[in-house]
Write a protein that holds these residues in place. Structure first.
Motif, PDB file in Angstrom:
ATOM      1  N   THR A 105      24.199  -2.760 -21.102  1.00  0.00           N
ATOM      2  CA  THR A 105      25.251  -3.754 -20.937  1.00  0.00           C
ATOM      3  C   THR A 105      24.917  -4.992 -21.765  1.00  0.00           C
ATOM      4  O   THR A 105      23.800  -5.517 -21.682  1.00  0.00           O
ATOM      5  N   LEU A 106      25.875  -5.427 -22.556  1.00  0.00           N
ATOM      6  CA  LEU A 106      25.716  -6.616 -23.391  1.00  0.00           C
ATOM      7  C   LEU A 106      26.645  -7.706 -22.881  1.00  0.00           C
ATOM      8  O   LEU A 106      27.838  -7.462 -22.657  1.00  0.00           O
ATOM      9  N   ILE A 119      27.300  -5.196 -33.385  1.00  0.00           N
ATOM     10  CA  ILE A 119      26.163  -5.089 -32.468  1.00  0.00           C
ATOM     11  C   ILE A 119      26.300  -3.847 -31.600  1.00  0.00           C
ATOM     12  O   ILE A 119      25.357  -3.058 -31.452  1.00  0.00           O
ATOM     13  N   ALA A 120      27.477  -3.654 -31.006  1.00  0.00           N
ATOM     14  CA  ALA A 120      27.686  -2.484 -30.148  1.00  0.00           C
ATOM     15  C   ALA A 120      27.552  -1.192 -30.945  1.00  0.00           C
ATOM     16  O   ALA A 120      26.983  -0.200 -30.453  1.00  0.00           O
ATOM     17  N   THR A 132      25.251   5.019 -22.410  1.00  0.00           N
ATOM     18  CA  THR A 132      26.549   4.356 -22.397  1.00  0.00           C
ATOM     19  C   THR A 132      26.358   2.880 -22.732  1.00  0.00           C
ATOM     20  O   THR A 132      25.494   2.215 -22.164  1.00  0.00           O
ATOM     21  N   VAL A 133      27.153   2.375 -23.668  1.00  0.00           N
ATOM     22  CA  VAL A 133      27.077   0.970 -24.069  1.00  0.00           C
ATOM     23  C   VAL A 133      28.320   0.247 -23.564  1.00  0.00           C
ATOM     24  O   VAL A 133      29.450   0.585 -23.925  1.00  0.00           O
ATOM     25  N   ASN A 134      28.119  -0.733 -22.699  1.00  0.00           N
ATOM     26  CA  ASN A 134      29.198  -1.564 -22.182  1.00  0.00           C
ATOM     27  C   ASN A 134      29.191  -2.891 -22.937  1.00  0.00           C
ATOM     28  O   ASN A 134      28.304  -3.727 -22.728  1.00  0.00           O
ATOM     29  N   ASN A 135      30.156  -3.072 -23.808  1.00  0.00           N
ATOM     30  CA  ASN A 135      30.186  -4.247 -24.671  1.00  0.00           C
ATOM     31  C   ASN A 135      30.948  -5.376 -24.000  1.00  0.00           C
ATOM     32  O   ASN A 135      32.181  -5.445 -24.059  1.00  0.00           O
ATOM     33  N   GLY A 136      30.215  -6.268 -23.338  1.00  0.00           N
ATOM     34  CA  GLY A 136      30.818  -7.433 -22.698  1.00  0.00           C
ATOM     35  C   GLY A 136      30.658  -8.697 -23.509  1.00  0.00           C
ATOM     36  O   GLY A 136      30.825  -9.805 -22.974  1.00  0.00           O
TER      37      GLY A 136
END
Length: 260
Positions: A105-106, A119-120, A132-136
């Motif tokens: 998580t970002l 970045i993501a 899993t990448v959560n792009n916040g």
């Protein structure tokens, strides 16, 4: 934390680091601490992860709060984590990178949408498909820059152990009120923070009371209370080590964030 069925006895490894504000994109970060916490399985893994963060941000700025615990590790977890801690993470300011098992998580701010996507994308490419990448991440707003410039890293002071503003604190808030009058159509969150002395519950209550006192004073200066949200984080988001008087003083602060 929810346990994964393939490792029923153990929680997944957790590694979090909080990145500070930066002067501008591409510049070295301003003085501030990078707080690293969570739990990993062994000393060698911890050392490797901290070494990578220190290489990126500088040894003197990294605060080690990582514990060794009986956590589960997906295959080659440390290797993947080391890959994702790359130079582009320095584009992020006022944020957090959280690696919870295979969930990344970002959160934080970047200068533009291209950086947010890059970045993501870089992180996703460095991992295998089980992650899993959560792009916040969010793009910095001009309004936030206006508030940051008005506060100028100054500490809004209160009487010791109380939610009563000092005269110097009120003087700073007079300037913040002028800046807030320029923020149109958005809400602003006033966030109270404390050092870690005393009980956490008491610090949480004090930080919220101080944020509320700021909101009330700003209302006296003509800032609509509907515009201002308040919260108290207590000692949970330090910007400096609590081992020195100077560090504790920096942690006792009020933060202004444009609500997203």
């Amino acid at each position: 934390m929810r346990q994964r069925s393939i490792w029923p006895a153990l929680a997944p490894a957790l590694f979090v680091f909080v990145v500070p504000a930066t002067a501008q994109v591409g510049a070295d970060p301003r003085p501030g601490q990078v707080v690293v916490n969570g739990a990993v399985a062994d000393e060698s893994g911890k050392a490797a992860l901290l070494a990578r963060v220190r290489e990126l941000y500088g040894v003197e700025r990294v605060v080690d709060q990582v514990a060794i615990s009986k956590v589960s590790l997906p295959p080659n977890w440390h290797g993947y984590v080391l890959k994702l801690i790359g130079p582009n993470l320095k584009w992020i300011s006022k944020g957090e990178i959280k690696i919870d098992g295979t969930n990344i998580t970002l959160r934080g701010e970047v200068a533009n949408e291209a950086q947010r996507q890059q970045i993501a994308s870089d992180i996703a490419i460095s991992l295998n498909p089980t992650y899993t990448v959560n792009n916040g991440l969010r793009v910095s707003a001009a309004e936030q820059n206006l508030l940051d410039a008005a506060l100028a890293k100054r500490i809004i002071e209160f009487e010791s152990g109380k939610a009563t503003l000092t005269d110097s604190g009120k003087m700073i808030l007079d300037e913040m009120a002028a800046a807030l009058h320029k923020v149109k159509g958005k809400q602003v969150e006033v966030i109270g923070h404390t050092d870690n002395l005393g009980q956490r519950d008491s610090n949480l209550a004090l930080s919220h009371a101080r944020a509320q006192a700021v909101r009330s004073y700003l209302a006296e200066q003509g800032v609509s209370q509907d515009m201002v949200l308040v919260s108290g984080q207590g000692p949970d988001r330090p910007v400096a080590e609590n081992t020195t008087a100077e560090g504790r003083a920096r942690n006792r602060r009020i933060e202004f964030r444009v609500a997203q």
